[in-house]
Every structure is written in C-alpha cells, then in structure tokens.
Scaffold this active site. Sequence first.
Site, PDB file in Angstrom:
ATOM      1  N   SER A 149       0.868  -1.190   0.000  1.00 55.19           N
ATOM      2  CA  SER A 149       0.000   0.000   0.000  1.00 55.19           C
ATOM      3  C   SER A 149       0.895   1.228   0.000  1.00 55.19           C
ATOM      4  CB  SER A 149      -0.868   0.011   1.255  1.00 55.19           C
ATOM      5  OG  SER A 149      -1.432   1.287   1.454  1.00 55.19           O
ATOM      6  N   TYR A 162      -2.697  -1.166  10.248  1.00 51.60           N
ATOM      7  CA  TYR A 162      -2.523  -1.213   8.792  1.00 51.60           C
ATOM      8  C   TYR A 162      -1.170  -0.608   8.394  1.00 51.60           C
ATOM      9  CZ  TYR A 162      -3.933  -1.017   3.873  1.00 51.60           C
ATOM     10  OH  TYR A 162      -4.017  -1.207   2.516  1.00 51.60           O
TER      11      TYR A 162
HETATM   12  P1  NAD Z   1     -11.053  -6.307  -0.605  1.00 54.36           P
HETATM   13  O1  NAD Z   1     -11.565  -6.230   0.794  1.00 54.36           O
HETATM   14  O2  NAD Z   1     -11.959  -5.932  -1.729  1.00 54.36           O
HETATM   15  O3  NAD Z   1     -10.477  -7.777  -0.869  1.00 54.36           O
HETATM   16  C1  NAD Z   1      -9.652  -8.391   0.087  1.00 54.36           C
HETATM   17  C2  NAD Z   1      -9.686  -9.865  -0.143  1.00 54.36           C
HETATM   18  O4  NAD Z   1      -8.904 -10.504   0.873  1.00 54.36           O
HETATM   19  C3  NAD Z   1     -11.084 -10.439  -0.034  1.00 54.36           C
HETATM   20  O5  NAD Z   1     -11.229 -11.429  -1.026  1.00 54.36           O
HETATM   21  C4  NAD Z   1     -11.107 -11.047   1.360  1.00 54.36           C
HETATM   22  O6  NAD Z   1     -12.038 -12.088   1.497  1.00 54.36           O
HETATM   23  C5  NAD Z   1      -9.668 -11.555   1.439  1.00 54.36           C
HETATM   24  N1  NAD Z   1      -9.225 -11.834   2.801  1.00 54.36           N
HETATM   25  C6  NAD Z   1      -9.277 -11.028   3.891  1.00 54.36           C
HETATM   26  N2  NAD Z   1      -8.810 -11.691   4.955  1.00 54.36           N
HETATM   27  C7  NAD Z   1      -8.446 -12.934   4.546  1.00 54.36           C
HETATM   28  C8  NAD Z   1      -7.905 -14.065   5.185  1.00 54.36           C
HETATM   29  N3  NAD Z   1      -7.647 -14.070   6.492  1.00 54.36           N
HETATM   30  N4  NAD Z   1      -7.655 -15.170   4.441  1.00 54.36           N
HETATM   31  C9  NAD Z   1      -7.930 -15.206   3.121  1.00 54.36           C
HETATM   32  N5  NAD Z   1      -8.459 -14.146   2.461  1.00 54.36           N
HETATM   33  C10 NAD Z   1      -8.715 -13.021   3.175  1.00 54.36           C
HETATM   34  O7  NAD Z   1      -9.716  -5.458  -0.644  1.00 54.36           O
HETATM   35  P2  NAD Z   1      -8.886  -4.805  -1.852  1.00 54.36           P
HETATM   36  O8  NAD Z   1      -9.175  -3.369  -1.861  1.00 54.36           O
HETATM   37  O9  NAD Z   1      -9.043  -5.607  -3.101  1.00 54.36           O
HETATM   38  O10 NAD Z   1      -7.430  -4.976  -1.245  1.00 54.36           O
HETATM   39  C11 NAD Z   1      -6.567  -6.030  -1.590  1.00 54.36           C
HETATM   40  C12 NAD Z   1      -5.170  -5.679  -1.117  1.00 54.36           C
HETATM   41  O11 NAD Z   1      -4.801  -4.407  -1.663  1.00 54.36           O
HETATM   42  C13 NAD Z   1      -5.030  -5.545   0.402  1.00 54.36           C
HETATM   43  O12 NAD Z   1      -3.808  -6.108   0.824  1.00 54.36           O
HETATM   44  C14 NAD Z   1      -5.028  -4.052   0.617  1.00 54.36           C
HETATM   45  O13 NAD Z   1      -4.308  -3.667   1.771  1.00 54.36           O
HETATM   46  C15 NAD Z   1      -4.327  -3.576  -0.652  1.00 54.36           C
HETATM   47  N6  NAD Z   1      -4.632  -2.171  -0.960  1.00 54.36           N
HETATM   48  C16 NAD Z   1      -5.893  -1.787  -1.347  1.00 54.36           C
HETATM   49  C17 NAD Z   1      -6.130  -0.433  -1.623  1.00 54.36           C
HETATM   50  C18 NAD Z   1      -7.482   0.073  -2.052  1.00 54.36           C
HETATM   51  O14 NAD Z   1      -7.650   1.309  -2.172  1.00 54.36           O
HETATM   52  N7  NAD Z   1      -8.461  -0.781  -2.327  1.00 54.36           N
HETATM   53  C19 NAD Z   1      -5.101   0.491  -1.493  1.00 54.36           C
HETATM   54  C20 NAD Z   1      -3.834   0.058  -1.083  1.00 54.36           C
HETATM   55  C21 NAD Z   1      -3.612  -1.282  -0.831  1.00 54.36           C
END
Ligand code: NAD
Length: 266
Positions: A149, A162
């Site tokens: 991130s 986080y």
């Molecule tokens: P999201 O919540 O849409 O998807 C997250 C996924 O991880 C889901 O499928 C959820 O079921 C799964 N998950 C959560 N805990 C779990 C566990 N214990 N075991 C197995 N699966 C698990 O989130 P996203 O926005 O797609 O984010 C994905 C990654 O990107 C994360 O690591 C997040 O920190 C990073 N990220 C997202 C953003 C954003 O703006 N969306 C920005 C920076 C970083």
Amino acid sequence: MPAPYKDRFAGKKVLVTGASQGIGEATARRFAEEGAQVALNGRKEDKLIAVRDKLPKAAVGDHAIATGDISKEADVKRLMQESIETMGGLDVLVCNAGYQIASPSEDIKLEDFEGVMAVNVTGVMLPCREAIKYWLENGINGVIIVNSSVHQIIPKPHYLGYSASKGAVDNIVRTLALEYASRGIRVNAVAPGAIVTPINMSWINDPEQYKNVSSHIPMKRPGESREIADAITFLAAEDSTYITGQTLFVDGGLTLFGDFEKNWSS
Ligand code: NAD
C-alpha cells in the site's frame, strides 16, 4: 477492458490470496486471460466458485479453489499443497489478501491490531515460506508479488495496525528478495493508492467524498483494480526478470507530495 497481452502466462500456475473480490479478483482474471491456470484463495468457497465461473477456462485442467484463512498455518499448508496438486505446480504467488480497521490509536483494541497484523503480515510470510520451500525442492524459478500500500511509506493516522503491517511487508519483500536472489526466486511488491474496490464503497458511492478523495490525488482520480493487476502481472512476467526487492507504487502520483505541485514554500 481486455488484457493487453495474450498467452503471456501460458502454462504458468498462479496462486492469488484474497481473490474473491477487488484487486485479488481482478488479478486472478488478468492472469487467466493471459493463459495461466489460477488457484483462488479466500475464506468463502461459494464466493470463490462464483469468481472461478466467470474466468476464461484454463487451457489445461481447471482453475483451483483454495479455501482457507491465510493467517492460519494449518490452512496455508493445506491449501497450498492442494493447489499445487490440482494445478500440477506453482510458478507465481500473489500475496494480496489484507484488511484494515479504523480506531483512534489511544483506543486501539489488541485483538484488532493483532488481527490486522495476522492477515497482512503473517498471511504474507506463511504462503511465501511454503512457496519458496516448494520452489527450492523442485528447482523452480518462482516469483512472488505482495500487495502492499502507499501506507507502506505514508503514515495513516487511525489505522495503526494497517500502517505497521504495510511497513513490515516492505522488509519481508526486501529480505526474501536478498535471501533467494541467487537461487532464482524474485520477490517484489506493488503499492496501490486509492483504488475502486468493495472496501472503499463508502466514498465511491458518495459523490462529495469521491470528489474529495480524487482532489488529493495528483492524477485527480482513484485507480481501478485492473491497473493494479497490470503492475502485478508485469512483475510476474518475462518483462521484469532483472527486478527484485522492489516496491512499485501504483498510485496516480499520491506519493509525490501533491501539496508541492504549486510552490508554497519559497
Ligand atoms: P477487498 O476487501 O476488496 O479484498 C480483500 C480480499 O482478501 C477479499 O477477497 C477477502 O475475502 C480476502 N481476505 C481477507 N482476509 C483474509 C484471510 N484471512 N484469508 C484469506 N483471504 C482473506 O480489498 P482490496 O481493496 O481488493 O485490497 C486487496 C489488497 O490491496 C489488500 O492487501 C489491501 O491492503 C491492498 N490495498 C488496497 C487499496 C485500495 O484502495 N483498495 C489500497 C492500497 C492497498
């Protein structure tokens, strides 16, 4: 938008954690569109099956369902072994699963802090360990991409777990990259900015908040999940064979100190 390449990953086997929605789902789809066989991890089998049903079919065999909690050692060992058996191998691991909990730091609950660290840090370490062990035993030049991130480097008040977890991810990536570089294993990260995914629906669906979020981004818009998948697949492909230990920021300029776009200090 269709994948920009065709068959770039033909014959490759890819495991994506947290693939039931958001960036993980988009990444799994991109790999499948480019010819890979994919194992989809998440905690809910029905959601994973729904995602798998929408993927282009793999040329050989089926895409795998890898149900389990990525922060639990027994789950990770089982689901990685099953995925490797189902796909007949593993070439690329994408550690994508992650989440965050908001709280003023003076009130943060220990279980919330530890829960975020368990998924975002332990949930990266465990699949990396299992994949690396398998690659070393089988002489495979594997590739790991971790989804970090911008908060790897930008402090995030009210999200202490986080911020801490994404800072830790940077050192996991750099340490593993150095430890295994001479044995043909590459380890990199992508660091997204604000991306349109289900976890951000509160501001995505509110025009005022959407405008506010966009105003802080030098490119004046949030990113799409497919734009993160673009970077993840680049780091997995033959396009990046001399890159290891790096974090690629995919953030529309968010880490460029946007406040300094117009000079205010001199
Ligand atoms: P999201 O919540 O849409 O998807 C997250 C996924 O991880 C889901 O499928 C959820 O079921 C799964 N998950 C959560 N805990 C779990 C566990 N214990 N075991 C197995 N699966 C698990 O989130 P996203 O926005 O797609 O984010 C994905 C990654 O990107 C994360 O690591 C997040 O920190 C990073 N990220 C997202 C953003 C954003 O703006 N969306 C920005 C920076 C970083």
